[in-house]
Structures are given as structure tokens and as C-alpha cells.
Design a protein around this motif. Sequence first.
Motif, short mmCIF file in Angstrom:
data_model
loop_
_atom_site.label_atom_id
_atom_site.label_comp_id
_atom_site.label_asym_id
_atom_site.label_seq_id
_atom_site.Cartn_x
_atom_site.Cartn_y
_atom_site.Cartn_z
N VAL A 269 1.71 -1.83 -7.03
CA VAL A 269 1.32 -0.73 -6.14
C VAL A 269 -0.21 -0.68 -6.11
O VAL A 269 -0.85 -0.52 -7.16
CB VAL A 269 1.89 0.62 -6.62
CG1 VAL A 269 1.44 1.74 -5.69
CG2 VAL A 269 3.41 0.56 -6.67
N VAL A 270 -0.76 -0.84 -4.93
CA VAL A 270 -2.21 -0.83 -4.76
C VAL A 270 -2.60 0.53 -4.20
O VAL A 270 -2.20 0.89 -3.10
CB VAL A 270 -2.66 -1.96 -3.82
CG1 VAL A 270 -4.16 -1.95 -3.64
CG2 VAL A 270 -2.17 -3.31 -4.34
N ARG A 271 -3.35 1.27 -5.01
CA ARG A 271 -3.78 2.61 -4.59
C ARG A 271 -4.99 2.51 -3.68
O ARG A 271 -5.80 1.60 -3.80
CB ARG A 271 -4.12 3.46 -5.81
CG ARG A 271 -2.90 3.82 -6.62
CD ARG A 271 -3.22 4.83 -7.68
NE ARG A 271 -3.78 6.06 -7.15
CZ ARG A 271 -3.08 7.12 -6.77
NH1 ARG A 271 -1.77 7.08 -6.83
NH2 ARG A 271 -3.66 8.20 -6.34
N ALA B 99 4.50 -6.37 -3.30
CA ALA B 99 3.17 -5.77 -3.26
C ALA B 99 3.17 -4.73 -2.14
O ALA B 99 3.55 -5.03 -1.01
CB ALA B 99 2.10 -6.82 -3.02
N ILE B 100 2.75 -3.52 -2.47
CA ILE B 100 2.81 -2.41 -1.52
C ILE B 100 1.63 -1.48 -1.74
O ILE B 100 1.15 -1.34 -2.86
CB ILE B 100 4.16 -1.66 -1.66
CG1 ILE B 100 4.37 -0.64 -0.55
CG2 ILE B 100 4.31 -1.04 -3.03
CD1 ILE B 100 5.78 -0.07 -0.50
N VAL C 106 5.12 -8.91 0.63
CA VAL C 106 3.96 -8.04 0.84
C VAL C 106 4.28 -7.09 1.99
O VAL C 106 4.43 -7.52 3.13
CB VAL C 106 2.69 -8.86 1.15
CG1 VAL C 106 1.49 -7.93 1.32
CG2 VAL C 106 2.42 -9.88 0.06
N ALA C 107 4.39 -5.81 1.67
CA ALA C 107 4.67 -4.79 2.68
C ALA C 107 3.35 -4.39 3.36
O ALA C 107 2.41 -3.98 2.70
CB ALA C 107 5.32 -3.57 2.03
N ILE C 108 3.33 -4.54 4.67
CA ILE C 108 2.12 -4.28 5.44
C ILE C 108 2.40 -3.24 6.50
O ILE C 108 3.40 -3.30 7.20
CB ILE C 108 1.64 -5.59 6.12
CG1 ILE C 108 1.18 -6.57 5.05
CG2 ILE C 108 0.56 -5.32 7.13
CD1 ILE C 108 0.75 -7.90 5.59
N GLN D 115 -6.57 -4.10 1.32
CA GLN D 115 -6.62 -3.94 -0.13
C GLN D 115 -5.38 -4.56 -0.80
O GLN D 115 -5.49 -5.18 -1.85
CB GLN D 115 -6.73 -2.47 -0.51
CG GLN D 115 -8.05 -1.86 -0.11
CD GLN D 115 -8.10 -0.35 -0.36
OE1 GLN D 115 -7.32 0.17 -1.13
NE2 GLN D 115 -9.01 0.32 0.30
N VAL D 116 -4.23 -4.40 -0.19
CA VAL D 116 -3.00 -4.99 -0.74
C VAL D 116 -3.11 -6.51 -0.71
O VAL D 116 -2.80 -7.19 -1.71
CB VAL D 116 -1.75 -4.51 0.04
CG1 VAL D 116 -0.51 -5.26 -0.42
CG2 VAL D 116 -1.56 -3.01 -0.11
N LEU D 117 -3.57 -7.07 0.39
CA LEU D 117 -3.72 -8.52 0.50
C LEU D 117 -4.75 -9.05 -0.49
O LEU D 117 -4.57 -10.12 -1.09
CB LEU D 117 -4.07 -8.91 1.92
CG LEU D 117 -2.94 -8.71 2.93
CD1 LEU D 117 -3.46 -8.83 4.36
CD2 LEU D 117 -1.81 -9.68 2.68
N GLN D 118 -5.84 -8.31 -0.69
CA GLN D 118 -6.85 -8.72 -1.67
C GLN D 118 -6.27 -8.73 -3.08
O GLN D 118 -6.56 -9.62 -3.88
CB GLN D 118 -8.08 -7.80 -1.60
CG GLN D 118 -8.91 -8.01 -0.36
CD GLN D 118 -9.99 -6.95 -0.18
OE1 GLN D 118 -9.95 -5.88 -0.78
NE2 GLN D 118 -10.96 -7.25 0.65
N ALA D 119 -5.43 -7.76 -3.39
CA ALA D 119 -4.79 -7.71 -4.71
C ALA D 119 -3.87 -8.90 -4.90
O ALA D 119 -3.83 -9.50 -5.99
CB ALA D 119 -4.03 -6.40 -4.87
#
Length: 140
Positions: A136-138, A105-106, A7-9, A17-21
Motif C-alpha cells: 500500500v503506497v500512501r 500494489a495499490i 498494479v491497481a491504477i 507513486q505506486v509505479l515508482q514503488a
Amino acid sequence: MLNTILVAIDNSEFTVQVLQAVELFKLEPTAKVILVHVVSDTSEFDRAVDRPHAQGNEIAYREVEKLLQSYQQKLPCQSELEIVSGEPAEEILRLANIYKADLIAIGCRGLTGVKRILAGSVSAEVVAEALCSVLVVRSR
């Protein structure tokens, strides 16, 4: 089944949002999440990594570490932290290969046109070069 997720943070509002996804995957306790933060301003961060006694940079490093640890505590599985310096896409891909990630996840800022050309797109580069699946989370 996902065994290892990278998970890229970053410090943006999209991190949550990325973590929720990622949470939507209902991770098994045996899964492993690698929380990665890449500092692209190497001139500033390298000094903190190379010389941890440099007080100002050490404080910045510790703040990033605390942020990642706060996310880490909420995970339902084992996890590791990676704080590195360099080009974000290159470092994300390098770490994904080292950990043999099943998924990266990014977040994506949704830049278009000239802004995307000038700023580049880390997520686009990761998608193009990754050896595993990429989520990819927009931004919303």
C-alpha cells in the motif's frame, strides 16, 4: 522473487507513486506486471464494454487504455492490461486470484474518520481479503 505483480491504477495523482514503488523491486525481465484499472461507475462504463460502438464511452475507454499503455511502455518486463468495471476491491482481488499474483500494489488516499467511513477504503479491503502480499503506497 516476484513473478507476477498486479498494479491497481486509477486516475489519481498517486498512480505515479505506486509505479515508482513497484520500480524499487528491480523486476527481472521474466516478471509479469498486470496493470489494472477498475471503473466503478458501472452504469457509464458497462455501456462502453457491452457496446463498443457507443462513441462517447468508447473515447473514455480509449483514454484509459492509452494511459495504461504509456505506463506499460516504461516497464522492464512483460505486462498486460486489464480494464474492467465493478467494485474496485472485488475486481482487484478477482484479477489477483486469476493471475496468481505474488503482490498487489495499490495506492491509498489517506482518508480518515468520517470520510473513510463514507467513501470506504479500497486498499483496506484489499489488504484484508488478499491471498498474497499487498503493498500500500500512501500519498505524500
